[in-house]
Design a protein around this motif. Structure first.
Motif, PDB file in Angstrom:
ATOM      1  N   UNK A  96       0.843  -1.197   0.000  1.00 42.88           N
ATOM      2  CA  UNK A  96       0.000   0.000   0.000  1.00 42.88           C
ATOM      3  C   UNK A  96       0.876   1.244   0.000  1.00 42.88           C
ATOM      4  N   UNK A  97       0.395   2.314  -0.619  1.00 46.78           N
ATOM      5  CA  UNK A  97       1.192   3.538  -0.740  1.00 46.78           C
ATOM      6  C   UNK A  97       1.593   4.111   0.612  1.00 46.78           C
ATOM      7  N   UNK A  98       0.789   3.862   1.645  1.00 48.37           N
ATOM      8  CA  UNK A  98       1.128   4.343   2.984  1.00 48.37           C
ATOM      9  C   UNK A  98       1.717   3.247   3.867  1.00 48.37           C
ATOM     10  N   UNK A  99       2.032   2.106   3.274  1.00 48.90           N
ATOM     11  CA  UNK A  99       2.693   0.979   3.963  1.00 48.90           C
ATOM     12  C   UNK A  99       1.866   0.374   5.088  1.00 48.90           C
ATOM     13  N   UNK A 100       0.557   0.578   5.072  1.00 51.84           N
ATOM     14  CA  UNK A 100      -0.269   0.031   6.150  1.00 51.84           C
ATOM     15  C   UNK A 100      -0.612  -1.433   5.948  1.00 51.84           C
ATOM     16  N   UNK A 101      -0.510  -1.923   4.717  1.00 46.10           N
ATOM     17  CA  UNK A 101      -0.783  -3.331   4.472  1.00 46.10           C
ATOM     18  C   UNK A 101      -0.021  -3.819   3.251  1.00 46.10           C
ATOM     19  N   UNK A 102       0.070  -5.120   3.153  1.00 46.86           N
ATOM     20  CA  UNK A 102       0.728  -5.784   2.028  1.00 46.86           C
ATOM     21  C   UNK A 102      -0.275  -6.718   1.373  1.00 46.86           C
ATOM     22  N   UNK A 103      -0.296  -6.738   0.063  1.00 45.05           N
ATOM     23  CA  UNK A 103      -1.044  -7.743  -0.674  1.00 45.05           C
ATOM     24  C   UNK A 103      -0.047  -8.819  -1.086  1.00 45.05           C
ATOM     25  N   UNK A 228       7.037 -21.448  -9.578  1.00 40.51           N
ATOM     26  CA  UNK A 228       7.438 -20.056  -9.767  1.00 40.51           C
ATOM     27  C   UNK A 228       6.640 -19.385 -10.882  1.00 40.51           C
ATOM     28  N   UNK A 229       6.488 -20.094 -11.990  1.00 35.21           N
ATOM     29  CA  UNK A 229       5.742 -19.551 -13.122  1.00 35.21           C
ATOM     30  C   UNK A 229       4.265 -19.392 -12.792  1.00 35.21           C
ATOM     31  N   UNK A 230       3.724 -20.341 -12.022  1.00 34.69           N
ATOM     32  CA  UNK A 230       2.309 -20.269 -11.670  1.00 34.69           C
ATOM     33  C   UNK A 230       2.026 -19.047 -10.805  1.00 34.69           C
ATOM     34  N   UNK A 231       2.906 -18.799  -9.822  1.00 36.32           N
ATOM     35  CA  UNK A 231       2.733 -17.617  -8.974  1.00 36.32           C
ATOM     36  C   UNK A 231       2.921 -16.345  -9.800  1.00 36.32           C
ATOM     37  N   UNK A 232       3.913 -16.359 -10.690  1.00 34.70           N
ATOM     38  CA  UNK A 232       4.170 -15.196 -11.539  1.00 34.70           C
ATOM     39  C   UNK A 232       2.982 -14.888 -12.441  1.00 34.70           C
ATOM     40  N   UNK A 233       2.416 -15.919 -13.045  1.00 30.59           N
ATOM     41  CA  UNK A 233       1.251 -15.729 -13.918  1.00 30.59           C
ATOM     42  C   UNK A 233       0.049 -15.231 -13.126  1.00 30.59           C
ATOM     43  N   UNK A 234      -0.139 -15.808 -11.950  1.00 30.55           N
ATOM     44  CA  UNK A 234      -1.264 -15.396 -11.111  1.00 30.55           C
ATOM     45  C   UNK A 234      -1.111 -13.929 -10.713  1.00 30.55           C
ATOM     46  N   UNK A 235       0.103 -13.557 -10.335  1.00 31.25           N
ATOM     47  CA  UNK A 235       0.359 -12.167  -9.941  1.00 31.25           C
ATOM     48  C   UNK A 235       0.072 -11.215 -11.102  1.00 31.25           C
ATOM     49  N   UNK A 236       0.517 -11.578 -12.297  1.00 29.68           N
ATOM     50  CA  UNK A 236       0.298 -10.733 -13.465  1.00 29.68           C
ATOM     51  C   UNK A 236      -1.196 -10.526 -13.733  1.00 29.68           C
ATOM     52  N   UNK A 237      -1.997 -11.530 -13.439  1.00 34.05           N
ATOM     53  CA  UNK A 237      -3.436 -11.441 -13.672  1.00 34.05           C
ATOM     54  C   UNK A 237      -4.161 -10.668 -12.574  1.00 34.05           C
ATOM     55  N   UNK A 238      -3.694 -10.799 -11.335  1.00 38.97           N
ATOM     56  CA  UNK A 238      -4.438 -10.267 -10.192  1.00 38.97           C
ATOM     57  C   UNK A 238      -3.969  -8.905  -9.697  1.00 38.97           C
ATOM     58  N   UNK A 239      -2.699  -8.597  -9.870  1.00 39.24           N
ATOM     59  CA  UNK A 239      -2.170  -7.366  -9.300  1.00 39.24           C
ATOM     60  C   UNK A 239      -2.635  -6.136 -10.072  1.00 39.24           C
ATOM     61  N   UNK A 240      -2.978  -5.103  -9.328  1.00 39.59           N
ATOM     62  CA  UNK A 240      -3.340  -3.820  -9.935  1.00 39.59           C
ATOM     63  C   UNK A 240      -2.354  -2.733  -9.509  1.00 39.59           C
ATOM     64  N   UNK A 241      -1.211  -3.159  -8.983  1.00 36.90           N
ATOM     65  CA  UNK A 241      -0.225  -2.199  -8.481  1.00 36.90           C
ATOM     66  C   UNK A 241       0.392  -1.401  -9.625  1.00 36.90           C
ATOM     67  N   UNK A 242       0.723  -0.159  -9.317  1.00 34.12           N
ATOM     68  CA  UNK A 242       1.417   0.690 -10.266  1.00 34.12           C
ATOM     69  C   UNK A 242       2.711   1.174  -9.631  1.00 34.12           C
ATOM     70  N   UNK A 243       3.781   1.148 -10.401  1.00 32.88           N
ATOM     71  CA  UNK A 243       5.058   1.589  -9.858  1.00 32.88           C
ATOM     72  C   UNK A 243       5.754   0.486  -9.090  1.00 32.88           C
ATOM     73  N   UNK A 244       6.896   0.816  -8.517  1.00 31.72           N
ATOM     74  CA  UNK A 244       7.721  -0.140  -7.787  1.00 31.72           C
ATOM     75  C   UNK A 244       7.949   0.340  -6.366  1.00 31.72           C
ATOM     76  N   UNK A 245       7.657  -0.516  -5.403  1.00 29.97           N
ATOM     77  CA  UNK A 245       7.893  -0.167  -4.005  1.00 29.97           C
ATOM     78  C   UNK A 245       9.367  -0.304  -3.669  1.00 29.97           C
ATOM     79  N   UNK A 246       9.899   0.675  -2.943  1.00 28.84           N
ATOM     80  CA  UNK A 246      11.294   0.614  -2.500  1.00 28.84           C
ATOM     81  C   UNK A 246      11.331   0.707  -0.984  1.00 28.84           C
TER      82      UNK A 246
END
Length: 286
Positions: A96-103, A228-246
């Motif tokens: 989350x942008x305010x770091x209050x939770x993780x998906x 690894x590929x299954x998790x990667x594919x699932x993430x690509x389908x489900x994630x709506x995140x924009x940008x990269x968290x640092x």
């Protein structure tokens, strides 16, 4: 889903870590806990690769994990710790942008393991940083901070050195602690994976006409890659995140002394207790 007995066995190893004052023994118990989690994860991945019915029942999921409440300082280092543990246990995370939770994205059993490890380690991280600040050791140290200054007709970003404040000391300490924990868990995970593949290479299956080295391509290594590929594919389908968290921002200030102290604490970390593994999920405040 992974049997609850696994978390009980991991908790037992971690209680042994807490029960020793020997740093090397504590590290060994932590590594053993991670190797146990990895071994179980490998077994499940191989089983899924050979059983279509199990594969259809056991698929990646998304879980929201609360880290803290909005406005609390230092949540980014809490997130960093969770992400580091997750990386060693086959999870992909959005923050989350305010770091209050993780998906968190991955298999349910791996998510359970990560939450159990995090619940114990975050308590130690906070306790160790509190002890560092209470010792006053940071007061004689400095921090470097990037700031924007008017220099003549230009505005320029410069690095300034200033006394190390308590909040900067805490953030640097906890960030280094999280990095060290992540490195330790990755080493234990990779050792367990290498051992599993090496054991398989050393065996043979006369009935199938295979010899040493030939089974790797059809079982453990392939199963881990498929997971690894299954998790990667699932993430690509489900994630709506924009940008990269640092994990950190340059404006927070950098202290090598506080980071060294945090790294040492991460090396000494002992994990686990019955109440931590049995407690309900919830936010951990900074």
């Amino acid at each position: 889903m992974r049997d609850d007995k696994l978390l009980t066995r991991i908790a037992g190893l971690l209680r042994q870590a807490e029960g020793t004052d020997n740093q090397h023994e504590a590290e060994a118990f932590l590594a053993a806990a991670q190797r146990l989690a990895t071994a179980s994860s490998i077994d499940l991945a191989v089983a899924r690769d050979h059983d279509p019915a199990l594969r259809s029942r056991s698929t990646p999921i998304t879980r929201q994990v609360m880290i803290g409440t909005a406005g609390k300082r230092g949540l980014r280092t809490y997130v960093q710790l969770f992400v580091q543990i997750g990386r060693a246990n086959d999870l992909t995370c959005d923050v989350a942008s305010n770091s209050t939770y993780v998906m968190a994205y991955g298999f349910s059993s791996d998510l359970d393991t990560v939450e159990a490890l995090y619940a114990s380690l975050v308590v130690q991280m906070v306790s160790a940083s509190d002890a560092y600040l209470k010792s006053g050791a940071y007061k004689s140290e400095t921090a470097e901070q990037v700031v924007t200054r008017d220099i003549g007709p230009w505005r320029r970003r410069v690095v300034e050195t200033k006394p190390l404040s308590p909040i900067t000391a805490r953030l640097n300490f906890q960030s280094a602690f999280a990095e060290r924990i992540g490195a330790r868990l990755l080493v234990a995970r990779d050792e367990q994976r290498d051992n599993a593949i090496r054991d398989e290479q050393a065996g043979s299956d006369p009935a199938a006409g295979t010899g040493p080295g030939e089974r790797e391509s059809s079982s453990t290594a392939i199963a881990l890659r498929n997971k690894e590929l299954e998790v990667s594919d699932y993430y690509a389908q489900e994630s709506t995140a924009r940008g990269t968290w640092r994990p950190s921002r340059a404006t927070a200030g950098y202290s090598s002394a506080a980071r060294r102290a945090g790294d040492r604490a991460g090396r000494r970390a002992k994990i686990g207790s019955d109440r931590e593994f049995g407690s309900p999920r919830g936010a951990l405040e900074s």
